[in-house]
Structure formats: structure tokens, C-alpha cells
Design a protein around this motif. Structure first.
Motif: not given
Length: 95
Positions: A3-6, A48-53, A89-92
Motif C-alpha cells: 500500500v502506498v499513501l501519497v 481542494a488543494g489537499k489530495i490523498l492517493l 508512506s508505505f504500508w502492508e
């Protein structure tokens, strides 16, 4: 699963143009990368300027392939000047 959170904070003058570029990158990732299983683009309700992937890959190698994909490299080059801050950040995935 990998899992990748950006988290992005986009410069206010580029918010409107960042969103379609990000959505096109997400679509290309899902269509062209067999190791990419999910690619959600979320926008903060109050800013709207904050984006989460939220991205889900088969493993680290699949994510590395994403970083080398032509559509990602084009997106990154185009949008880098629009970004005020980017945190990854990286997750499992626990199943």
C-alpha cells in the motif's frame, strides 16, 4: 499487498489543473500496470488543494515499475512545479 499513501498539497493557482492530470495518471496506472490493483484519488472536503492517493500494488517491484512507467514520468514532470508539498508512506495490507 503493498500500500502506498501519497499526500499532496497543491499550490492554489494549480489546483484546478492538477486534478485532471492526477485522474489521468491513476487511470493509466490501472489500465497499463498489471501490478497496480487500486488507485484512488481523494480530495479534502474542506480544501481542494489537499489530495490523498491510496494505491495498492502486488509488491514493491510493481510500485517500482509504476515509478518507471512513461505515463507516471510524464505526470511527475508536468505537475512537480504545481506541488507545494508531497509526503509518501508505505504500508502492508492486513488481510
Amino acid at each position: 499487498m503493498y500500500v502506498v499513501l501519497v499526500e499532496f498539497v497543491i499550490k492554489p493557482e494549480h489546483t484546478a489543473e492538477f486534478r485532471p492530470a492526477m485522474l489521468a495518471n491513476a487511470k493509466a496506472s490501472l489500465e497499463k500496470e498489471p501490478g497496480c490493483h487500486r488507485f484512488d484519488v481523494c480530495t479534502d472536503i474542506q480544501d481542494a488543494g489537499k489530495i490523498l492517493l491510496y494505491e495498492l500494488y502486488s509488491g514493491r517491484a510493481s510500485f517500482d515499475a509504476h515509478l518507471a512507467a512513461p505515463h507516471y514520468l510524464e505526470f511527475d514532470t508536468k505537475t512537480k512545479p504545481w506541488v507545494e508539498r508531497k509526503t509518501v508512506s508505505f504500508w502492508e495490507l492486513t488481510e
